[in-house]
Design a protein around this motif. Structure first.
Motif, PDB file in Angstrom:
ATOM      1  N   ARG A   1       2.174   2.165  -3.302  1.00  0.00           N
ATOM      2  CA  ARG A   1       0.537   2.930  -4.229  1.00  0.00           C
ATOM      3  C   ARG A   1       1.017   4.189  -3.623  1.00  0.00           C
ATOM      4  O   ARG A   1       0.146   5.021  -4.938  1.00  0.00           O
ATOM      5  CB  ARG A   1      -0.364   1.782  -4.101  1.00  0.00           C
ATOM      6  N   VAL A   2       0.711   4.304  -2.590  1.00  0.00           N
ATOM      7  CA  VAL A   2       0.726   5.861  -2.349  1.00  0.00           C
ATOM      8  C   VAL A   2       1.459   6.784  -2.649  1.00  0.00           C
ATOM      9  O   VAL A   2       1.327   8.407  -2.531  1.00  0.00           O
ATOM     10  CB  VAL A   2       0.479   5.922  -0.915  1.00  0.00           C
TER      11      VAL A   2
ATOM     12  N   ALA B   1       0.957  -1.190   0.059  1.00  0.00           N
ATOM     13  CA  ALA B   1      -0.046  -0.758  -0.008  1.00  0.00           C
ATOM     14  C   ALA B   1       1.073   1.172  -0.117  1.00  0.00           C
ATOM     15  O   ALA B   1       0.656   2.450  -0.746  1.00  0.00           O
ATOM     16  CB  ALA B   1      -0.775   0.098   1.218  1.00  0.00           C
TER      17      ALA B   1
ATOM     18  N   ASN C   1      -9.178   4.176   4.882  1.00  0.00           N
ATOM     19  CA  ASN C   1      -8.584   3.046   4.474  1.00  0.00           C
ATOM     20  C   ASN C   1      -7.309   2.204   4.707  1.00  0.00           C
ATOM     21  O   ASN C   1      -6.573   3.611   5.279  1.00  0.00           O
ATOM     22  CB  ASN C   1      -8.919   2.072   3.243  1.00  0.00           C
TER      23      ASN C   1
ATOM     24  N   ALA D   1      -1.251   4.281   4.849  1.00  0.00           N
ATOM     25  CA  ALA D   1      -0.220   3.574   4.416  1.00  0.00           C
ATOM     26  C   ALA D   1       0.535   5.311   4.154  1.00  0.00           C
ATOM     27  O   ALA D   1       1.643   5.591   4.602  1.00  0.00           O
ATOM     28  CB  ALA D   1      -0.260   3.064   3.324  1.00  0.00           C
ATOM     29  N   ALA D   2      -0.653   5.785   4.191  1.00  0.00           N
ATOM     30  CA  ALA D   2      -0.230   7.981   3.799  1.00  0.00           C
ATOM     31  C   ALA D   2       0.326   8.357   5.053  1.00  0.00           C
ATOM     32  O   ALA D   2       1.254   9.054   5.068  1.00  0.00           O
ATOM     33  CB  ALA D   2      -1.268   8.043   2.696  1.00  0.00           C
TER      34      ALA D   2
ATOM     35  N   TYR E   1      -4.937   2.304   2.271  1.00  0.00           N
ATOM     36  CA  TYR E   1      -4.030   3.596   1.441  1.00  0.00           C
ATOM     37  C   TYR E   1      -4.069   5.088   2.515  1.00  0.00           C
ATOM     38  O   TYR E   1      -3.090   5.280   2.646  1.00  0.00           O
ATOM     39  CB  TYR E   1      -4.619   3.773   0.178  1.00  0.00           C
TER      40      TYR E   1
ATOM     41  N   GLY F   1      -8.609  10.445   0.401  1.00  0.00           N
ATOM     42  CA  GLY F   1      -7.546   9.671   0.482  1.00  0.00           C
ATOM     43  C   GLY F   1      -5.919   9.946   1.143  1.00  0.00           C
ATOM     44  O   GLY F   1      -6.413  11.115   1.309  1.00  0.00           O
ATOM     45  N   ALA F   2      -5.342   9.133   0.584  1.00  0.00           N
ATOM     46  CA  ALA F   2      -4.104   9.225   0.454  1.00  0.00           C
ATOM     47  C   ALA F   2      -3.649  10.845   0.550  1.00  0.00           C
ATOM     48  O   ALA F   2      -2.717  11.160   0.740  1.00  0.00           O
ATOM     49  CB  ALA F   2      -3.258   8.194  -0.145  1.00  0.00           C
TER      50      ALA F   2
END
Length: 439
Positions: A34-35, A31, A222, A227-228, A224, A191-192
């Motif tokens: 991806r971020v 994750a 979530n 993870a961010a 992401y 989101g991120a």
């Protein structure tokens, strides 16, 4: 629907228990990979990147990133009366609960003229994330904002995803909750990319696309978002990696299977990746709960989502030898939410070391904590409750020690200071004190 893990007769150490208990198959490192490009693009491009990600991930382009004040006021004006009453009560209870967390400044005297003061100073600015994917969470506005306000934070900004069916604005109930709490800096960013906006800030000619960087980012989200938050830690502070929700219920034969089933379903309703785990020493209870779940899940509004969550690898029934064994299991699991539904729930709850929040007895269900108990529902997930705490005023406070010695007090400890400095081969440290003594 829920798989069974039989641990009876298996006295495993905590490290091995953690390996066999239900857990989501999520790789935070994947994750983060991806971020990372998202965060880099937000840092480099600012507002244009945020508009592009809104179109890509949310299916809508907001008219502006910052929500206009008139929109916030209108959302509060149009809020249903019963929801406003409920939010007002939730805010009142949350404020009382968080005021009880405020630490007391203290002064320790080591002798005449030798004092150390312990101060608690709020950070200056925070970014508060409120999710808005499969569901919207005005309750998360309350949890984030009240804790920060009680801590004494001067500048608060809220971000929540733009909604396609709300003209690119966050959900109106979220906007109303912000207005009710007096928060006027709200962004339609999710989101991120929202975490990146808070961490790096936005520079723009117009205030509608500008955001000053923050000192601390808090709030659930979530994988992401989690993870961010991990990726920007060090640029800013964070509360914890509060990811997809999870519940564990420790129950004995006397527990009401209707209550247990309803509570497991209540968290499964959040997300197909939500985790629901029952730990019990009673096969009869496990069977009765399974029967209740089949009945209730089938008729629930979000039946498909619930079934996906309960049948996933992150959920299951864990059979144990007895309550002592069960307590070992739930301590190893370290649930975000842990319910204790046993004959002596209070005593059993006192033996729990690892949980984000503990709900004692049949009349303290997790949804109570989600909304109106007076506790905070932003809690550590994924087993991080072994070392992390739920969101509270401490997330927004810095501990600062103030050292206040006079000349006589310094002289009294100079020889000891010099001895320690010499032992570390740092003679200039000792000289700084000797100079003041006149040596």
């Amino acid at each position: 629907m829920m798989r069974t893990i039989d641990l009876r007769g298996r006295a495993l150490p905590a490290s091995e228990l953690r390996a066999v208990l239900p857990r989501a198959e999520v790789d935070i490192e994947v994750a983060i990979g991806r971020v990372a490009p998202i965060l880099d693009r937000v840092r480099a491009e600012g507002a244009p990147a945020l508009y592009a990600y809104a179109e890509q991930f949310d299916g809508v382009r907001p008219a502006s990133l910052r929500v206009p004040a008139v929109v916030l006021a209108a959302a509060l004006e149009e809020l249903a009366v019963d929801v406003r009453v409920a939010l007002t009560e939730a805010i009142r209870r949350a404020r009382l609960g968080h005021e009880a967390q405020l630490p007391t400044p203290r002064t320790t005297a080591f002798g005449p003229g030798a004092r150390v003061h312990q101060r608690w100073i709020p950070v200056q600015r925070v970014g508060l994330y409120v999710p808005g994917g499969l569901a919207v969470y005005p309750s998360s506005v309350v949890m984030n904002v009240v804790a920060a306000q009680v801590a004494g934070v001067e500048s608060l900004a809220v971000a929540s995803p733009p909604q396609k069916d709300n003209d690119g604005l966050p959900d109106p109930t979220i906007l109303a909750a912000c207005a009710l709490l007096g928060v006027d800096e709200v962004y339609a960013v999710g989101g991120a990319q929202a975490i990146g906006m808070f961490a790096y800030g936005l520079r723009s000619e117009g205030p509608e696309d500008s955001c000053e960087p923050v000192d601390v980012v808090t709030g659930p989200g979530n994988i992401y978002v989690a993870a961010a938050k991990r990726a920007v830690l060090g640029v800013v502070g964070i509360d914890a990696e509060a990811g997809t929700t999870e519940i564990a219920v420790l129950a004995d034969a006397g527990a009401d299977p209707r209550f247990v089933a309803a509570d497991l379903i209540s968290q499964a309703e959040h997300d197909p990746a939500a985790a629901s785990v029952l730990v019990t020493d009673s096969e009869d209870l496990a069977a009765a709960v399974a029967k209740e779940i089949e009945t209730r899940a089938t008729t629930a509004k979000h039946a498909a989502r619930i079934r996906a969550a309960l049948s996933g690898p992150q959920s299951g029934v864990v059979l144990v030898d007895d309550l002592d064994h069960g307590i070992d299991v739930v301590n190893a699991y370290a649930a975000e939410h842990l319910e204790i539904q046993t004959a002596d729930a209070a005593a059993d709850a006192a033996r729990i070391r690892n949980a984000g929040a503990i709900f004692v007895g049949p009349y303290s269900p997790v949804p109570l904590g989600d909304y109106i108990a007076g506790s905070n529902h932003v809690l550590p997930t994924g087993g991080t409750a072994r070392f992390a705490s739920g969101l509270g005023v401490q997330a927004y406070l810095k501990s600062v020690q103030v050292i206040d010695y006079d000349e006589a007090a310094l002289k009294e400890v100079t020889d000891d200071l010099v001895a320690l400095a010499e032992s570390e081969d740092l003679p200039a440290h000792g000289e700084a004190a000797l100079l003041r003594r006149g040596d």
